[in-house]
Design an enzyme around this catalytic site. Structure first.
Site, PDB file in Angstrom:
ATOM      1  CG  ASP A 102       2.250  -7.211   2.595  1.00 28.86           C
ATOM      2  OD1 ASP A 102       2.682  -6.254   3.267  1.00 28.86           O
ATOM      3  OD2 ASP A 102       2.115  -8.365   3.044  1.00 28.86           O
ATOM      4  CE  LYS A 103       5.350  -4.170  -6.799  1.00 29.81           C
ATOM      5  NZ  LYS A 103       6.762  -4.121  -7.284  1.00 29.81           N
TER       6      LYS A 103
END
EC number: 5.4.99.-
Length: 328
Positions: A142-143
């Site tokens: 995930d970012k």
């Protein structure tokens, strides 16, 4: 990269390093700017031909295959111009040889462009390494998650690593800080997960009996409770080690939320009020870090045991909690 006309049928020959991909994935990479739904539609409609015959989306392209691509509307932006806007960047290297690259991804950067993100780790790496013939993401983070990210430098390595991931072979261990006291009975969390679209169109995951099986093993490393946490209105925080036995989207985040101990700083599945209070302790991001990878090298079979230490901003938060000093 080949250019595509809106009026002319294109015939593309599959290169050696591109062999083994599903046809739909091969076209998604080539036809930048074309929606996946449209690509699937032209394959199913028989407009895409492989060696003059129809092919299914899951057909594995081979070196030398001739792929017919019908006239298609692509994004107006020139590919070469768009690449100029991607800043080249190298990242901290944890391991690298001629087949595999493992980096320590910072929080706040996506692994690839798309969904409103113009570029990510893989695009920046390709810009920084124009001589590289092949650079492909093996998996995703995930970012807002930091830590170990694998990138294949050979197609053969990618295929083998994907096979390993499907069989849950690489040991993937994360460090996370949960809001609350982790309960001992939650060592093994086996809750099926369902993907859905949120009210704002974002991708979300929830626990549901109709979902995919998911299994995470948790181990408590430390618990913080006292004057400092109470001063910001939080009863306890738990530092846990999370080992993935399956690799579902947002698995650790949703399993911790469902266990009553959401990840500190998680804006999607976390506690909004707790996240605001944790900013007083210096936590400005989600406390989730891909800490350790144990796997067999995809080509040599050699055991790799790779570790990325906690980023400095997370170490500072733990240091403040351990010392029990005043909130910032």
């Amino acid at each position: 990269m080949a250019s595509f006309s809106k009026e002319i049928v294109n015939h593309i020959s599959v290169a050696e390093h591109e062999a083994g991909q599903r046809l739909d994935n091969y076209l998604i990479k080539i036809l930048k700017g074309v929606p996946k739904s449209h690509i699937h539609r032209i394959i199913r409609g028989g407009e895409v031909r492989v060696n003059k015959g129809r092919a299914k989306p899951d057909y594995r392209v081979a070196a030398g295959d001739c792929v017919r691509i019908p006239p298609i509307r692509v994004a107006e932006k020139n590919v070469s111009d768009s690449l100029k806007t991607v800043p080249p960047r190298e990242f901290e290297i944890i391991f690298e040889d001629d087949a595999l690259l493992v980096i320590n991804k910072p929080s706040g950067i996506a692994v690839h462009g798309g969904s409103g993100v113009s570029f990510g780790v893989i695009e920046q790496l390709r810009q920084a390494r124009p001589e590289a013939n092949y650079l492909e993401l093996v998996h995703r983070l995930d970012k807002d998650t930091s830590g170990l990210l694998m990138i294949a430098k050979k197609r053969s390595a990618l295929v083998k690593l994907h096979e390993m991931l499907r069989n849950d072979h690489p040991k993937k261990i994360y460090l996370a800080l949960g809001v609350g006291a982790w309960q001992p009975e939650n060592r093994h969390v086996r809750l099926p997960l369902v993907k859905y679209t949120g009210a704002a169109g974002e991708k979300m995951v929830r626990v549901g009996d109709e979902g995919q099986s998911a299994h995470t093993i948790f181990r408590v490393l430390d618990t913080f409770s006292g004057c400092l946490t109470h001063s910001v209105g939080i009863s306890a925080l738990s530092l846990v080690e999370a080992t993935l036995k399956t690799g579902r989207t947002h698995q650790i985040r949703v399993h911790m939320q469902a266990s009553g101990c959401p990840i500190a700083g998680d804006e999607r599945y976390g506690d909004y009020q707790a996240n605001r209070r944790l900013q007083k302790l210096g936590l400005k991001r989600m406390f989730l870090h891909a800490h350790r990878l144990v796997l067999a090298h995809p080509l040599s079979g050699e055991t790799l045991d790779l570790v990325a230490g906690l980023p400095e901003e997370l170490e500072r938060v733990l240091g403040r909690l351990a010392a029990g000093g005043e909130a910032a």
